[in-house]
Design a protein around this motif. Structure first.
Motif: not given
Length: 219
Positions: A31-42
């Motif tokens: 969900k996070c990657f889909a909405e915000r891209g791969l800049s999301v952190t662990l």
């Protein structure tokens, strides 16, 4: 990307609670990657999932290993879409169905293009799924060429850039008109598959305020 980081998680049986946590982390990351891209952190993913960051690191050594675990599901979904498109009796419709399907995947998932690029360094099973997708889509395109319904020279390798184009529209208009990308995806598709008749464009033009926000506001 190390192939050893994520492999143990897939091969060693997990306790029920650990398995639930792993699935929760995967769903949240998707969900996070889909909405915000791969800049999301662990850390972002742990916060969103409501678990400690240590729980995330116990399941995935780093963000690359988490992305790799998600790649399999992305390719499985796209391979299923390609299989459905291949079942279309009309070659033009088969390619149109696949193109609209992959554009829709990208409209929902901002991380799709980056994730696919990473597939070349993933586990052999992921690379195999990627290669199977390429083979399926090439067959769909070749059938359209044989029927004379697709522009000469169109190839599988054109898809990433077309997907980026439609994805940029989806990212910039999502808050104001989540389906605006469909109008422009259809224009792209008709550029690849020249229509046999005069069909109206999908949807309606964006209003001035939405255009200004899309072009000058945050992406």
């Amino acid at each position: 990307m190390s192939t050893t980081d994520s492999a143990p998680d897939l091969e060693r049986p997990l306790r029920a609670d650990a398995a639930r946590n792993r699935e929760l982390i995967l769903q949240t990351a998707r969900k996070c990657f889909a909405e915000r891209g791969l800049s999301v952190t662990l850390n972002d993913i742990a916060h969103e999932a409501g678990v400690g960051v240590g729980t995330v690191y116990r399941r995935f050594a780093d963000k690359d290993s988490l992305i790799e675990a998600l790649l399999s599901t992305k390719f499985e979904a796209m391979n299923a879409a390609a299989a459905r498109a291949a079942e279309e009796s009309d070659p033009r419709e088969g390619l149109r169905v696949y193109l609209m399907g992959v554009f829709e995947f990208r409209a929902r998932d901002r991380a799709l293009a980056d994730a696919i690029v990473r597939a070349g360094k993933a586990r052999p099973s992921v690379v195999e799924e990627r290669d199977r997708l390429e083979s399926q889509v090439n067959a769909i395109i070749e059938r359209a060429h044989a029927a004379g319904v697709v522009r000469a020279g169109f190839a599988w390798s054109d898809l990433p850039m077309l997907t980026v184009m439609v994805g940029a529209v989806a990212d910039r208009t999502r808050d104001h008109d989540p389906d605006a990308w469909r109008r422009y995806a259809e224009v792209v598709i008709e550029g690849v598959l020249p229509p046999t008749g005069r069909q109206p464009m999908l949807g309606a033009p964006l209003d001035r305020a939405t255009i200004e926000h899309a072009l000058h506001g945050p992406s």
